[in-house]
Design a protein around this motif. Structure first.
Motif, short mmCIF file in Angstrom:
data_model
loop_
_atom_site.label_atom_id
_atom_site.label_comp_id
_atom_site.label_asym_id
_atom_site.label_seq_id
_atom_site.Cartn_x
_atom_site.Cartn_y
_atom_site.Cartn_z
N ALA A 125 0.84 -1.20 0.00
CA ALA A 125 0.00 0.00 0.00
C ALA A 125 0.87 1.25 0.00
O ALA A 125 0.63 2.20 -0.76
CB ALA A 125 -0.92 0.00 1.22
N LEU A 126 1.91 1.24 0.84
CA LEU A 126 2.80 2.41 0.89
C LEU A 126 3.50 2.63 -0.44
O LEU A 126 3.63 3.75 -0.90
CB LEU A 126 3.85 2.22 1.99
N LYS A 127 3.94 1.52 -1.07
CA LYS A 127 4.61 1.63 -2.37
C LYS A 127 3.66 2.25 -3.40
O LYS A 127 4.06 3.12 -4.18
CB LYS A 127 5.05 0.24 -2.86
N LEU A 128 2.41 1.79 -3.39
CA LEU A 128 1.44 2.35 -4.33
C LEU A 128 1.22 3.83 -4.03
O LEU A 128 1.13 4.66 -4.95
CB LEU A 128 0.11 1.60 -4.23
N LEU A 129 1.15 4.17 -2.74
CA LEU A 129 1.01 5.58 -2.38
C LEU A 129 2.21 6.38 -2.88
O LEU A 129 2.07 7.51 -3.35
CB LEU A 129 0.87 5.74 -0.86
N ALA A 130 3.39 5.77 -2.77
CA ALA A 130 4.60 6.45 -3.23
C ALA A 130 4.55 6.69 -4.73
O ALA A 130 4.90 7.77 -5.22
CB ALA A 130 5.84 5.62 -2.88
N LEU A 132 1.93 7.00 -6.67
CA LEU A 132 0.97 8.06 -6.99
C LEU A 132 1.50 9.43 -6.55
O LEU A 132 1.35 10.41 -7.26
CB LEU A 132 -0.39 7.77 -6.34
N SER A 133 2.13 9.48 -5.37
CA SER A 133 2.71 10.75 -4.89
C SER A 133 3.75 11.28 -5.86
O SER A 133 3.81 12.46 -6.15
CB SER A 133 3.42 10.55 -3.55
N GLU B 85 7.30 12.37 1.70
CA GLU B 85 6.47 11.16 1.78
C GLU B 85 6.90 10.11 0.76
O GLU B 85 6.75 8.91 1.04
CB GLU B 85 4.98 11.51 1.66
N VAL B 86 7.46 10.51 -0.38
CA VAL B 86 7.83 9.50 -1.37
C VAL B 86 8.91 8.55 -0.83
O VAL B 86 8.69 7.34 -0.79
CB VAL B 86 8.22 10.13 -2.73
N PHE B 89 7.41 6.42 2.01
CA PHE B 89 6.52 5.37 1.54
C PHE B 89 7.31 4.21 0.91
O PHE B 89 6.95 3.05 1.05
CB PHE B 89 5.52 5.92 0.52
N THR B 90 8.38 4.55 0.19
CA THR B 90 9.14 3.47 -0.46
C THR B 90 10.15 2.83 0.49
O THR B 90 10.76 1.82 0.14
CB THR B 90 9.92 4.00 -1.69
N ALA B 125 -5.80 2.90 3.70
CA ALA B 125 -4.84 2.90 2.60
C ALA B 125 -5.57 3.08 1.27
O ALA B 125 -5.17 3.88 0.42
CB ALA B 125 -4.05 1.59 2.58
N LEU B 129 -5.25 6.05 -1.43
CA LEU B 129 -4.99 5.78 -2.85
C LEU B 129 -6.05 6.46 -3.70
O LEU B 129 -5.75 6.99 -4.77
CB LEU B 129 -4.98 4.27 -3.10
N LEU B 132 -5.35 10.24 -3.97
CA LEU B 132 -4.26 10.53 -4.89
C LEU B 132 -4.68 10.25 -6.33
O LEU B 132 -4.36 11.01 -7.24
CB LEU B 132 -3.02 9.72 -4.52
N LEU B 136 -4.72 12.90 -9.34
CA LEU B 136 -3.97 12.60 -10.56
C LEU B 136 -4.86 12.78 -11.78
O LEU B 136 -4.44 13.31 -12.79
CB LEU B 136 -3.46 11.16 -10.54
#
Lengths: 230, 230
Positions: A125-130, A132-133, B85-86, B89-90, B125, B129, B132, B136
């Protein structure tokens, strides 16, 4: 015919860009490939948002139908683009119709499996948020580039107009939400903030929250006229 | 002084827009408010990404320092905007420095608590998503609006140029990744696809994957010259 593992295709989808191989594989496992024919309705306005889609090949039109039967196209999506994910993520019904514009293939990601995947895999989930961010940040910068030529001039014109209709007062209270003013000027709130900040630094205005004091009326007028940058 | 519950402020942050009150409260509970002074370094290039920030008041500069000590500003962030945050998140280290440009207040969201929150709350989460994704989509439409005046002309010029350097062949294989071509033309892949689709519908080209056949050379040349829309 060579059969590709689904994760190799999924890795090229911008929504999944930069995910680890294991995460792509997990996504591939919950996805279902569906053939769609030209004209086929993929979902209808009001349908339960049971899952979202990513286009593999073909083109999909997302549209609303008004009371008098007129069709309004909201989006056209092509290969690699997701659709239906916003209502599916929020747990709402689909707010529009989706129709295949040509024969193609879409991948379906059921909401329930997606939720389970994220519950056991919050890193995903965090990766997906990253992802999109990061895209949002790129898009913000691009919008800034594209609109910085025009937004300062339009904002100057707007401030002068507000001053006139408020009887000439040099202090203007912006009583319109910032995101609304931003779309009025053809940009986004982030860029609007930056433009206000630059005008402040240049001594044209003094900006504090929704309160703007005009400091250099001539400068503002010339900016509104030439429409130039800052 | 009236003390506001943190969730009322958090609800106005674009990243958290549309979250339920309980979700905002949960986010409020893991966040830590920090005062920052003008000039203060909030994080440095290479620091462990222990958490991300959202600006409450003030302005923050994110920048890199090159080998010869020159500073390159990557972003300026204002109230309501997240930063850091990027990489958080990663799970990476911070790839740049962040410095407060004025006295202000930032909210810190520790990565570990955020992960725990999402593990017990996968709906949150998905909601994030969705937020975002929705932004987008709005940004994509705006980029399309802003660049549709110029991208068709630039793409036409690019195709004519490719035809020339490939010895006049009317069939062009795009050997550049689509996202790279998009940024070369000052837009995003989504818009590039749409422009290719429109050129195809107008009979200027025939586009199939990376393969483009020029069908109307004069039409393409006039589009490249006038820079007009489609």
């Amino acid at each position: 015919m060579r059969v590709e593992p689904p994760e190799s295709w999924l890795g090229a989808v911008p929504l999944f860009e930069g995910l680890a191989l294991g995460q792509l594989r997990a996504l591939g496992e919950i996805s279902e490939e569906r053939q769609v024919s030209k004209g086929e309705i993929i979902f209808s306005d009001g349908d339960d948002g049971a899952g979202f889609f990513v286009i593999k090949t073909g083109m999909v039109k997302v549209y609303k139908v008004s009371w008098d039967g007129k069709e309004q196209v909201l989006h056209l999506f092509g290969p690699g683009e997701p659709f239906g994910e916003v209502p599916v993520f929020t747990g709402d019904r689909f707010p529009a119709n989706a129709q295949a514009m040509e024969d193609g293939v879409v991948m379906f990601f059921p909401r329930r499996s997606f939720l389970t995947l994220i519950r056991g895999n919050p890193d995903l989930a965090l990766k997906l948020l990253a992802v999109l961010s990061k895209r949002l940040r790129r898009f913000t910068a691009l919008i800034e580039d594209l609109s910085l030529k025009e937004v300062p001039g339009r904002l100057a014109a707007y401030l002068l107009y507000m001053k006139e209709i408020r009887g000439g007062d040099m202090v203007i209270e912006l009583d319109i939400p910032k995101n609304l003013l931003a779309s009025l000027l053809g940009t986004i709130p982030e860029t609007l903030s930056r433009v206000l900040g630059k005008m402040d630094k240049k001594g044209l205005i003094e900006s504090e929250g929704p309160r703007i004091r005009i400091k250099d009326l001539d400068g503002l007028a010339s900016l509104a006229e030439t429409g130039g940058g800052l």
